[in-house]
Motif scaffolding. Sequence first.
Motif, PDB file in Angstrom:
ATOM      1  N   HIS A 174      -2.212  -8.709   3.310  1.00 14.30           N
ATOM      2  CA  HIS A 174      -1.515  -7.449   3.051  1.00 14.30           C
ATOM      3  C   HIS A 174      -0.562  -7.701   1.888  1.00 14.30           C
ATOM      4  CE1 HIS A 174       1.431  -4.185   3.594  1.00 14.30           C
ATOM      5  NE2 HIS A 174       0.554  -3.572   4.360  1.00 14.30           N
ATOM      6  N   LEU A 176       2.428  -7.107   1.481  1.00 18.45           N
ATOM      7  CA  LEU A 176       3.789  -7.481   1.880  1.00 18.45           C
ATOM      8  C   LEU A 176       3.853  -8.824   2.611  1.00 18.45           C
ATOM      9  CD1 LEU A 176       5.420  -4.132   3.082  1.00 18.45           C
ATOM     10  CD2 LEU A 176       5.542  -5.235   0.851  1.00 18.45           C
ATOM     11  N   ASP A 177       2.739  -9.526   2.735  1.00 21.42           N
ATOM     12  CA  ASP A 177       2.752 -10.791   3.487  1.00 21.42           C
ATOM     13  C   ASP A 177       3.817 -11.758   2.968  1.00 21.42           C
ATOM     14  OD1 ASP A 177       0.686  -9.877   5.051  1.00 21.42           O
ATOM     15  OD2 ASP A 177      -0.859 -11.131   4.114  1.00 21.42           O
ATOM     16  N   GLN A 242       7.620  -9.511  12.372  1.00 20.61           N
ATOM     17  CA  GLN A 242       8.184  -8.204  12.016  1.00 20.61           C
ATOM     18  C   GLN A 242       9.631  -8.081  12.495  1.00 20.61           C
ATOM     19  OE1 GLN A 242       6.560  -4.909  14.174  1.00 20.61           O
ATOM     20  NE2 GLN A 242       8.097  -3.484  13.357  1.00 20.61           N
ATOM     21  N   PHE A 256       8.191  -2.981   6.835  1.00 19.74           N
ATOM     22  CA  PHE A 256       7.699  -4.083   7.648  1.00 19.74           C
ATOM     23  C   PHE A 256       6.971  -3.569   8.893  1.00 19.74           C
ATOM     24  CE2 PHE A 256      11.276  -7.068   5.970  1.00 19.74           C
ATOM     25  CZ  PHE A 256      10.596  -7.173   4.763  1.00 19.74           C
ATOM     26  N   ASP A 258       5.164  -0.824   8.966  1.00 15.50           N
ATOM     27  CA  ASP A 258       3.835  -0.445   8.466  1.00 15.50           C
ATOM     28  C   ASP A 258       2.967  -1.690   8.261  1.00 15.50           C
ATOM     29  OD1 ASP A 258       4.687   2.172   8.485  1.00 15.50           O
ATOM     30  OD2 ASP A 258       5.148   2.222   6.328  1.00 15.50           O
ATOM     31  N   TRP A 259       3.578  -2.733   7.733  1.00 13.99           N
ATOM     32  CA  TRP A 259       2.877  -4.015   7.560  1.00 13.99           C
ATOM     33  C   TRP A 259       2.347  -4.510   8.898  1.00 13.99           C
ATOM     34  CZ3 TRP A 259       4.380  -8.539   9.989  1.00 13.99           C
ATOM     35  CH2 TRP A 259       3.753  -9.728   9.558  1.00 13.99           C
ATOM     36  N   GLN A 262      -0.723  -2.574  10.421  1.00 19.57           N
ATOM     37  CA  GLN A 262      -2.033  -2.910   9.869  1.00 19.57           C
ATOM     38  C   GLN A 262      -2.561  -4.203  10.460  1.00 19.57           C
ATOM     39  OE1 GLN A 262      -2.874  -2.399   5.646  1.00 19.57           O
ATOM     40  NE2 GLN A 262      -3.847  -4.433   5.573  1.00 19.57           N
ATOM     41  N   HIS A 263      -1.691  -5.219  10.543  1.00 22.17           N
ATOM     42  CA  HIS A 263      -2.156  -6.496  11.085  1.00 22.17           C
ATOM     43  C   HIS A 263      -2.444  -6.403  12.586  1.00 22.17           C
ATOM     44  CE1 HIS A 263      -2.111  -8.964   7.573  1.00 22.17           C
ATOM     45  NE2 HIS A 263      -0.824  -8.783   7.326  1.00 22.17           N
TER      46      HIS A 263
END
Length: 289
Positions: A174, A176-177, A242, A256, A258-259, A262-263
Amino acid sequence: MTDTRPGAIRDHFDTDWLTLREPVDHAARAMTLSQQLAAWLEQTDRSGPLQLVDLGCGRGSNLRYLAPLLPGPQSWSLVDHDERLLSDAARLSIGSRDRDHGPVHFNTIEADLRDPGTWQHLLNTDTGVVTASALIDLVAAPWLDQLVRGLQHRQAALLVTLSYNGEFAFSQPHPLDAEVRQAFNEHQQASGPFGAGLGPKATEALQTRLQAAGYRVSTAPSPWTVPPQHAALQRGLVLGWQDAASEQRPQRAKAFADWAQQHLQQAGSPECTLQVGHTDLLALPPEPQ
């Protein structure tokens, strides 16, 4: 000794989390260091059972992994501040055997690991090996100083495993990782029960202190590979990262979240594998003069 939400340093550690991580821990550990420790013990004179002290024992995972790899007879002191975990450790470790198929003796000791004064006396003159797993990345530098002084006084060996090294990665990345990882690493070095934690710097800090004390130090990578069949562990890691990242950078909490979403959706899918960097460290006393 790692919390359900890694990096969110708390006083108690969740038994479900420790259960989830144990098989991944065991698969990741650097076997070469355990073999080096066993070889050293074979050459070491001792009059009675090998005395081992496991700091932050949790549910006794360290004993169950190491005992069958080391010569016997063995006597373990399992040290933790959480009586619930000590009860689990005692229950799960019954019937453990050493490399020579002898019974492993152990006792559980409740002690506040934040205060070396409550556990240093446990490193008695007969202690041959001190162990710890997933612990030193939580502690502060003065704690390491106390540990090394205790080891040096008793000329005991040290095996520290699964210390987080600051790296984690997803097979499905992603954007933002990297930002989440940096915020998490900063959070690990924030103030916690042990003071300002060393986080990813812990292994290097410990190695420096041990070498200054004359110890022979070896390190080896012990990365977690978390495959799809460990989806619950994948989700726990994502939520922990997170939480810690959002606490460290509250202005980025929405991004974060939203990040993480997804994961979390990817967790358990055939394409989803996580890598988490760890380092193991073995320190042997100086050669006798």
